[in-house]
Every structure is written in C-alpha cells, then in structure tokens.
Design a protein around this motif. Sequence first.
Motif, PDB file in Angstrom:
ATOM      1  N   ARG A   5      18.139 -13.120  -7.781  1.00 16.36           N
ATOM      2  CA  ARG A   5      18.916 -11.926  -8.126  1.00 16.36           C
ATOM      3  C   ARG A   5      19.410 -12.047  -9.559  1.00 16.36           C
ATOM      4  O   ARG A   5      20.517 -12.501  -9.823  1.00 16.36           O
ATOM      5  CB  ARG A   5      20.098 -11.779  -7.178  1.00 16.36           C
ATOM      6  CG  ARG A   5      19.758 -11.580  -5.718  1.00 16.36           C
ATOM      7  CD  ARG A   5      19.425 -10.150  -5.388  1.00 16.36           C
ATOM      8  NE  ARG A   5      20.331  -9.168  -5.924  1.00 16.36           N
ATOM      9  CZ  ARG A   5      21.397  -8.687  -5.284  1.00 16.36           C
ATOM     10  NH1 ARG A   5      21.693  -9.117  -4.085  1.00 16.36           N
ATOM     11  NH2 ARG A   5      22.158  -7.789  -5.872  1.00 16.36           N
ATOM     12  N   SER A   6      18.595 -11.648 -10.520  1.00 16.13           N
ATOM     13  CA  SER A   6      18.986 -11.738 -11.923  1.00 16.13           C
ATOM     14  C   SER A   6      20.056 -10.723 -12.292  1.00 16.13           C
ATOM     15  O   SER A   6      20.745 -10.878 -13.296  1.00 16.13           O
ATOM     16  CB  SER A   6      17.765 -11.556 -12.820  1.00 16.13           C
ATOM     17  OG  SER A   6      17.199 -10.278 -12.633  1.00 16.13           O
ATOM     18  N   ASP A   7      20.224  -9.692 -11.458  1.00 14.36           N
ATOM     19  CA  ASP A   7      21.246  -8.694 -11.744  1.00 14.36           C
ATOM     20  C   ASP A   7      22.659  -9.249 -11.568  1.00 14.36           C
ATOM     21  O   ASP A   7      23.615  -8.723 -12.138  1.00 14.36           O
ATOM     22  CB  ASP A   7      21.054  -7.453 -10.870  1.00 14.36           C
ATOM     23  CG  ASP A   7      21.066  -7.775  -9.377  1.00 14.36           C
ATOM     24  OD1 ASP A   7      20.504  -8.829  -9.003  1.00 14.36           O
ATOM     25  OD2 ASP A   7      21.622  -6.982  -8.599  1.00 14.36           O
ATOM     26  N   LEU A   8      22.809 -10.333 -10.815  1.00 13.64           N
ATOM     27  CA  LEU A   8      24.124 -10.948 -10.601  1.00 13.64           C
ATOM     28  C   LEU A   8      24.483 -11.961 -11.692  1.00 13.64           C
ATOM     29  O   LEU A   8      25.621 -12.421 -11.754  1.00 13.64           O
ATOM     30  CB  LEU A   8      24.168 -11.641  -9.237  1.00 13.64           C
ATOM     31  CG  LEU A   8      23.954 -10.745  -8.024  1.00 13.64           C
ATOM     32  CD1 LEU A   8      23.934 -11.581  -6.753  1.00 13.64           C
ATOM     33  CD2 LEU A   8      25.029  -9.683  -7.949  1.00 13.64           C
ATOM     34  N   THR A  11      27.492 -11.113 -14.252  1.00  8.02           N
ATOM     35  CA  THR A  11      28.795 -11.212 -13.587  1.00  8.02           C
ATOM     36  C   THR A  11      29.206 -12.669 -13.428  1.00  8.02           C
ATOM     37  O   THR A  11      30.358 -13.033 -13.671  1.00  8.02           O
ATOM     38  CB  THR A  11      28.736 -10.534 -12.209  1.00  8.02           C
ATOM     39  OG1 THR A  11      28.237  -9.212 -12.369  1.00  8.02           O
ATOM     40  CG2 THR A  11      30.097 -10.505 -11.560  1.00  8.02           C
ATOM     41  N   ASP A  36      16.715 -12.974 -22.095  1.00  4.37           N
ATOM     42  CA  ASP A  36      15.473 -12.364 -21.597  1.00  4.37           C
ATOM     43  C   ASP A  36      14.621 -13.381 -20.842  1.00  4.37           C
ATOM     44  O   ASP A  36      14.073 -13.080 -19.778  1.00  4.37           O
ATOM     45  CB  ASP A  36      14.670 -11.770 -22.748  1.00  4.37           C
ATOM     46  CG  ASP A  36      15.355 -10.567 -23.373  1.00  4.37           C
ATOM     47  OD1 ASP A  36      16.149  -9.911 -22.658  1.00  4.37           O
ATOM     48  OD2 ASP A  36      15.102 -10.297 -24.560  1.00  4.37           O
ATOM     49  N   THR A  39      16.363 -14.236 -17.473  1.00  7.35           N
ATOM     50  CA  THR A  39      16.185 -13.153 -16.507  1.00  7.35           C
ATOM     51  C   THR A  39      14.759 -13.159 -15.960  1.00  7.35           C
ATOM     52  O   THR A  39      14.553 -12.957 -14.765  1.00  7.35           O
ATOM     53  CB  THR A  39      16.492 -11.798 -17.168  1.00  7.35           C
ATOM     54  OG1 THR A  39      17.811 -11.845 -17.705  1.00  7.35           O
ATOM     55  CG2 THR A  39      16.410 -10.671 -16.174  1.00  7.35           C
ATOM     56  N   SER A  43      13.446 -13.482 -12.028  1.00  5.02           N
ATOM     57  CA  SER A  43      12.782 -12.355 -11.390  1.00  5.02           C
ATOM     58  C   SER A  43      11.317 -12.608 -11.052  1.00  5.02           C
ATOM     59  O   SER A  43      10.701 -11.802 -10.377  1.00  5.02           O
ATOM     60  CB  SER A  43      12.900 -11.113 -12.277  1.00  5.02           C
ATOM     61  OG  SER A  43      12.306 -11.354 -13.530  1.00  5.02           O
TER      62      SER A  43
END
Length: 82
Positions: A5-8, A11, A36, A39, A43
């Motif tokens: 989960r690179s979106d976390l 945060t 980059d 991430t 992913s």
Amino acid sequence: MRDHRSDLLPTWMDRVLADDLHALHSLVSGLRRDIDAVTAAFSTSWSSGQVEGHVTRVKLLKRTGFGRANLDLLRRRVLHSP
C-alpha cells in the motif's frame, strides 16, 4: 509494506517526522529524496532477490580463489557451479 500500500507511505512518513524518533528521521528524508522509486517498489511485485543471490554466489567463488586462480578458472567455476 506487506500489503503493498504505497498510498499509506506519506502518512507514515509524516507520523515519523512528528515523533521523537531521530534515528528514523534520516530514513524518511532519504525516502523522500527518491519517492518515485520507493513508491514503485511498493506497488510492483518484482524483486531483485534472485539476482542478489547469484551476485553473492559469484563473489564467494571469487573470494575463495583469490591469489590462487586466474580469470579462466573463475569463469569456469562460475559457469559450472550450481
């Protein structure tokens, strides 16, 4: 990390910087320098583990023959070892 989960990640990095964990602050600053690539590592399912294993094997063969063998013998050992 296990869930890729690179979106976390942003945060988590903000929480680390807000905490008093100075040892992790340099980690976060390094991650931000190349965000980059970090991430992309989260992913994708690709890993360089197998390549690193072969590199380690070749280095071991090279070190065991240091001072006793030439490049031809090393080449044969690398190509014919399991």
